[in-house]
Design a protein around this motif. Structure first.
Motif, PDB file in Angstrom:
ATOM      1  N   VAL A 287     -10.229  -6.195 -10.359  1.00 29.40           N
ATOM      2  CA  VAL A 287      -9.239  -5.105 -10.296  1.00 29.40           C
ATOM      3  C   VAL A 287      -9.722  -4.031  -9.307  1.00 29.40           C
ATOM      4  CG1 VAL A 287      -7.838  -3.498 -11.639  1.00 29.40           C
ATOM      5  CG2 VAL A 287      -8.724  -5.568 -12.719  1.00 29.40           C
ATOM      6  N   VAL A 288     -11.023  -3.803  -9.326  1.00 32.44           N
ATOM      7  CA  VAL A 288     -11.608  -2.799  -8.419  1.00 32.44           C
ATOM      8  C   VAL A 288     -11.338  -3.213  -6.961  1.00 32.44           C
ATOM      9  CG1 VAL A 288     -13.824  -1.864  -7.619  1.00 32.44           C
ATOM     10  CG2 VAL A 288     -13.348  -2.003 -10.057  1.00 32.44           C
ATOM     11  N   ILE A 289     -11.531  -4.500  -6.664  1.00 38.07           N
ATOM     12  CA  ILE A 289     -11.292  -4.980  -5.295  1.00 38.07           C
ATOM     13  C   ILE A 289      -9.798  -4.919  -4.970  1.00 38.07           C
ATOM     14  CG2 ILE A 289     -11.444  -6.992  -3.751  1.00 38.07           C
ATOM     15  CD1 ILE A 289     -14.017  -7.779  -5.269  1.00 38.07           C
ATOM     16  N   ALA A 290      -8.976  -5.388  -5.901  1.00 34.92           N
ATOM     17  CA  ALA A 290      -7.521  -5.398  -5.642  1.00 34.92           C
ATOM     18  C   ALA A 290      -7.014  -4.003  -5.318  1.00 34.92           C
ATOM     19  CB  ALA A 290      -6.777  -5.968  -6.852  1.00 34.92           C
ATOM     20  N   THR A 291      -7.566  -2.993  -5.967  1.00 39.21           N
ATOM     21  CA  THR A 291      -7.058  -1.627  -5.769  1.00 39.21           C
ATOM     22  C   THR A 291      -7.824  -0.880  -4.666  1.00 39.21           C
ATOM     23  OG1 THR A 291      -8.476  -0.862  -7.578  1.00 39.21           O
ATOM     24  CG2 THR A 291      -6.194  -1.376  -8.135  1.00 39.21           C
ATOM     25  N   GLY A 292      -8.625  -1.608  -3.885  1.00 39.52           N
ATOM     26  CA  GLY A 292      -9.290  -0.991  -2.732  1.00 39.52           C
ATOM     27  C   GLY A 292     -10.436  -0.077  -3.108  1.00 39.52           C
ATOM     28  N   ASN A 293     -11.052  -0.320  -4.261  1.00 43.70           N
ATOM     29  CA  ASN A 293     -12.197   0.504  -4.660  1.00 43.70           C
ATOM     30  C   ASN A 293     -13.510  -0.191  -4.314  1.00 43.70           C
ATOM     31  OD1 ASN A 293     -11.654   3.197  -6.219  1.00 43.70           O
ATOM     32  ND2 ASN A 293      -9.941   1.832  -6.692  1.00 43.70           N
ATOM     33  N   ALA A 334     -16.570   5.235 -11.307  1.00 44.96           N
ATOM     34  CA  ALA A 334     -16.054   6.248 -10.374  1.00 44.96           C
ATOM     35  C   ALA A 334     -15.034   5.550  -9.486  1.00 44.96           C
ATOM     36  CB  ALA A 334     -17.202   6.825  -9.551  1.00 44.96           C
ATOM     37  N   LEU A 335     -13.765   5.807  -9.745  1.00 46.85           N
ATOM     38  CA  LEU A 335     -12.699   5.105  -9.027  1.00 46.85           C
ATOM     39  C   LEU A 335     -11.741   6.097  -8.397  1.00 46.85           C
ATOM     40  CD1 LEU A 335     -11.744   2.468 -11.757  1.00 46.85           C
ATOM     41  CD2 LEU A 335     -13.221   2.114  -9.767  1.00 46.85           C
ATOM     42  N   GLY A 336     -11.040   5.630  -7.381  1.00 49.86           N
ATOM     43  CA  GLY A 336     -10.031   6.477  -6.767  1.00 49.86           C
ATOM     44  C   GLY A 336      -8.703   5.757  -6.687  1.00 49.86           C
ATOM     45  N   THR A 337      -7.631   6.529  -6.740  1.00 45.14           N
ATOM     46  CA  THR A 337      -6.305   5.940  -6.509  1.00 45.14           C
ATOM     47  C   THR A 337      -5.628   6.594  -5.302  1.00 45.14           C
ATOM     48  OG1 THR A 337      -5.357   7.439  -8.157  1.00 45.14           O
ATOM     49  CG2 THR A 337      -5.928   5.241  -8.902  1.00 45.14           C
ATOM     50  N   THR A 342      -7.825   2.732  -0.439  1.00 45.34           N
ATOM     51  CA  THR A 342      -6.557   2.670  -1.208  1.00 45.34           C
ATOM     52  C   THR A 342      -5.370   3.027  -0.316  1.00 45.34           C
ATOM     53  OG1 THR A 342      -6.651   4.957  -1.949  1.00 45.34           O
ATOM     54  CG2 THR A 342      -7.703   3.336  -3.367  1.00 45.34           C
ATOM     55  N   GLY A 343      -5.615   3.876   0.683  1.00 47.55           N
ATOM     56  CA  GLY A 343      -4.525   4.298   1.558  1.00 47.55           C
ATOM     57  C   GLY A 343      -4.467   3.503   2.846  1.00 47.55           C
ATOM     58  N   ILE A 344      -5.399   2.567   3.031  1.00 49.00           N
ATOM     59  CA  ILE A 344      -5.451   1.840   4.312  1.00 49.00           C
ATOM     60  C   ILE A 344      -5.054   0.370   4.135  1.00 49.00           C
ATOM     61  CG2 ILE A 344      -6.968   1.116   6.204  1.00 49.00           C
ATOM     62  CD1 ILE A 344      -8.660   3.622   5.613  1.00 49.00           C
ATOM     63  N   HIS A 345      -5.691  -0.289   3.165  1.00 51.50           N
ATOM     64  CA  HIS A 345      -5.428  -1.720   2.981  1.00 51.50           C
ATOM     65  C   HIS A 345      -4.033  -1.889   2.368  1.00 51.50           C
ATOM     66  CE1 HIS A 345      -5.824  -5.867   1.943  1.00 51.50           C
ATOM     67  NE2 HIS A 345      -7.066  -5.921   2.408  1.00 51.50           N
ATOM     68  N   PRO A 346      -3.129  -2.577   3.084  1.00 49.19           N
ATOM     69  CA  PRO A 346      -1.756  -2.658   2.581  1.00 49.19           C
ATOM     70  C   PRO A 346      -1.666  -3.249   1.171  1.00 49.19           C
ATOM     71  CG  PRO A 346      -1.908  -3.550   4.801  1.00 49.19           C
ATOM     72  CD  PRO A 346      -3.307  -3.286   4.351  1.00 49.19           C
ATOM     73  N   LEU A 347      -2.536  -4.231   0.866  1.00 50.02           N
ATOM     74  CA  LEU A 347      -2.440  -4.850  -0.457  1.00 50.02           C
ATOM     75  C   LEU A 347      -3.071  -3.988  -1.555  1.00 50.02           C
ATOM     76  CD1 LEU A 347      -2.861  -8.650   0.244  1.00 50.02           C
ATOM     77  CD2 LEU A 347      -0.803  -7.403  -0.402  1.00 50.02           C
ATOM     78  N   SER A 359      -3.165   7.343 -12.200  1.00 48.82           N
ATOM     79  CA  SER A 359      -4.196   8.342 -11.875  1.00 48.82           C
ATOM     80  C   SER A 359      -5.539   7.605 -11.890  1.00 48.82           C
ATOM     81  CB  SER A 359      -4.210   9.432 -12.956  1.00 48.82           C
ATOM     82  OG  SER A 359      -4.589   8.840 -14.184  1.00 48.82           O
ATOM     83  N   SER A 360      -6.595   8.263 -11.409  1.00 46.72           N
ATOM     84  CA  SER A 360      -7.889   7.575 -11.424  1.00 46.72           C
ATOM     85  C   SER A 360      -8.358   7.364 -12.872  1.00 46.72           C
ATOM     86  CB  SER A 360      -8.933   8.342 -10.607  1.00 46.72           C
ATOM     87  OG  SER A 360      -9.140   9.603 -11.156  1.00 46.72           O
ATOM     88  N   VAL A 361      -7.978   8.291 -13.750  1.00 49.21           N
ATOM     89  CA  VAL A 361      -8.361   8.146 -15.168  1.00 49.21           C
ATOM     90  C   VAL A 361      -7.697   6.892 -15.756  1.00 49.21           C
ATOM     91  CG1 VAL A 361      -7.927   9.183 -17.453  1.00 49.21           C
ATOM     92  CG2 VAL A 361      -8.906  10.570 -15.619  1.00 49.21           C
ATOM     93  N   LYS A 362      -6.433   6.710 -15.428  1.00 45.00           N
ATOM     94  CA  LYS A 362      -5.732   5.535 -15.970  1.00 45.00           C
ATOM     95  C   LYS A 362      -6.297   4.252 -15.359  1.00 45.00           C
ATOM     96  CE  LYS A 362      -1.066   4.082 -17.023  1.00 45.00           C
ATOM     97  NZ  LYS A 362       0.343   4.389 -16.795  1.00 45.00           N
ATOM     98  N   LEU A 363      -6.657   4.315 -14.076  1.00 42.13           N
ATOM     99  CA  LEU A 363      -7.244   3.121 -13.467  1.00 42.13           C
ATOM    100  C   LEU A 363      -8.578   2.771 -14.143  1.00 42.13           C
ATOM    101  CD1 LEU A 363      -6.939   0.897 -11.355  1.00 42.13           C
ATOM    102  CD2 LEU A 363      -8.110   2.365  -9.707  1.00 42.13           C
ATOM    103  N   MET A 364      -9.344   3.790 -14.538  1.00 46.44           N
ATOM    104  CA  MET A 364     -10.593   3.524 -15.268  1.00 46.44           C
ATOM    105  C   MET A 364     -10.286   2.742 -16.552  1.00 46.44           C
ATOM    106  SD  MET A 364     -12.389   7.264 -14.924  1.00 46.44           S
ATOM    107  CE  MET A 364     -13.880   7.024 -15.910  1.00 46.44           C
TER     108      MET A 364
END
Ligand code: MEV
Length: 441
Positions: A287-293, A334-337, A342-347, A359-364
């Motif tokens: 999930v971390v990779i999919a969301t560009g983290n 420590a994650l970002g949304t 997250t803002g560069i990789h289209p997928l 939010s980053s909290v929800k992604l955690m």
């Protein structure tokens, strides 16, 4: 043998020239070159985006983008995007998600999102002098980086606190500025590093002005990927009778007890704990990779947390009170949304869309649920059928592809191995016999 030639200015060469160089240096086969070409994106605009993510890019490396449905997290049903190269991970996550969705789902809570940065320095003077001077300039230090922090403050983040930490006794004169931050929905690495570097420069000049007799020398300024106070706790809970029928040989209660023992073993044996935690990261990383983290940051932090008591232990726990089974994963993340990849990789953007722009909290919470789901599936298989049955079934198609099986051969192999244990050698034998059959007069 001729001495290896150092290449200068490689990054400035065009893709064609880079490949020409590679062909000359490594004698790269035509087929490998064709593969590199075949994976270039036909959409020039997208290809440019991928090229800019890294350096010296000559192709793209695809991994499957998958979906794990039925994740019920804090009462909300979600489909979780996963990117992984391990064939059984998504199936394991999906099975566990569906099972727990039928039994109340995952409960996840984030205690805080505190990030950490450090300015490592040496001080040649008396320690009390350093602390006294620091008290006088602490506020000024915070103000000095205001141009960098003001936008983050508008988003609810910024510097939380600055203090001096004594360094290790083994390194005389070593100290650190220990700075805590909140970074809103960003992972915040660039923000933190920029603030630290500016703060370090201000700190040394202010100290020089105040204490000219002593020397403060900055060694480095960098965020810490260890964020034990940015922590998520995720759990599932149910009566042990929900496990009735999961295994032919065990009642639900026996299953729960064996499951607890398997999880407890990882609390006491580092060899098992590493593999146990790897199973957790199977789900989390995907999930971390999919969301560009940044999965390296997530892994480094998680493993340090797993060793926080001095010996490496499993990150999940089971409590059994009477018939109530509770399975919990507690881990710093420590994650970002927003920002970063997250803002560069289209997928990565698409993955966040699938999750309804959390939010980053929800992604955690989502990442922890994926970790717990994979952990549940792994331990469930280990204590019942064993891991290989499911694992190798998923792996069968990879082996068949590797062996160049036709679609008819694949169909026959799938039927053959439905009730048999898959191994590479068995698949080779099977294919050989099928191929012999078809060449027999
Ligand atoms: C394999 O990728 C992960 C497992 O080894 C995890 C575990 O042993 O708990 C199955």
């Amino acid at each position: 043998m001729s001495a290896p030639r150092i290449v200068h200015g490689f990054s400035k060469l065009s893709r064609e020239k880079k490949l020409e160089w590679l062909q000359k240096q490594a004698g790269l086969a035509e087929e490998s070159l064709r593969q590199l070409d075949a994976h270039i994106h036909p959409d020039r605009r997208l290809q440019e985006i991928y090229e800019e993510i890294s350096e010296n890019t000559v192709s793209n490396y695809f991994l499957p983008f998958s979906l794990a449905p039925n994740f019920l997290i804090n009462g909300e049903l979600m489909t979780v995007p996963m990117v992984t190269e391990e064939s059984s991970v998504v199936a394991a996550a999906s099975h566990a998600a569906r099972f727990w969705a039928m039994h109340g789902g995952f409960r996840a809570e984030v205690s805080d999102t505190l990030r950490v940065g450090q300015v490592h320095f040496t001080w040649s003077g008396q320690e009390p002098l350093l602390y006294r001077a620091f008290q006088r300039i602490r506020e000024q230090l915070k103000q000095s980086v205001q141009p960098l922090t003001s936008r983050m403050e508008q988003r609810g983040g910024g510097i939380d606190a600055i203090r001096i930490r004594p360094g290790s006794g083994a390194l005389p004169g070593y100290y650190q500025l220990f700075v805590t931050f909140r970074t809103s929905d960003a992972m915040g690495a660039n923000f933190i590093n920029s603030v630290l570097e500016a703060m370090a420069a201000n700190f040394s000049s202010a100290m020089r002005a105040m204490e000219p007799e002593s020397e403060l020398s900055v060694v480095m300024s960098i965020l810490s990927n260890y964020t034990p106070e940015s922590r998520v706790t995720c759990s599932v809970e149910g009566d042990t009778n929900i496990f009735n029928g999961l295994d032919k040989q065990m009642s639900g209660n026996e299953f729960a007890r064996k499951f607890k023992l398997a999880v407890d073993i990882a609390q006491h044996d580092p060899y098992r704990a590493v593999t146990h935690n790897k199973g957790i990261f199977n789900g989390m990383d995907a999930v971390v990779i999919a969301t560009g983290n940044d999965f390296r940051a997530v892994e480094a932090c998680g493993h340090a947390f797993a060793a926080r008591d001095g010996s490496y232990a499993g990150l999940s726990h089971v409590e059994l009170s009477g018939n109530i089974f509770r399975f919990t994963l507690e881990i710093p993340l420590a994650l970002g949304t927003v920002g970063g990849l997250t803002g560069i990789h289209p997928l990565a953007g698409t993955a966040l869309d699938i999750l309804d722009r959390p939010s980053s909290v929800k992604l955690m919470q989502i990442v922890a649920a994926a970790g717990l789901a994979n952990n549940f599936s792994a331990v469930r298989s280990l204590i019942t059928t064993g891991i290989q049955q499911g694992h190798m079934k998923m792996h069968l198609s990879n082996i068949l592809r590797q062996l160049g099986a036709s679609s008819a051969e694949t169909e026959r192999a799938e039927a053959h191995f439905r009730e048999r244990t898959v191994s590479f050698a068995e698949v080779v034998n099977f294919l050989e016999s099928v191929r012999l059959e078809s060449t027999d007069p």
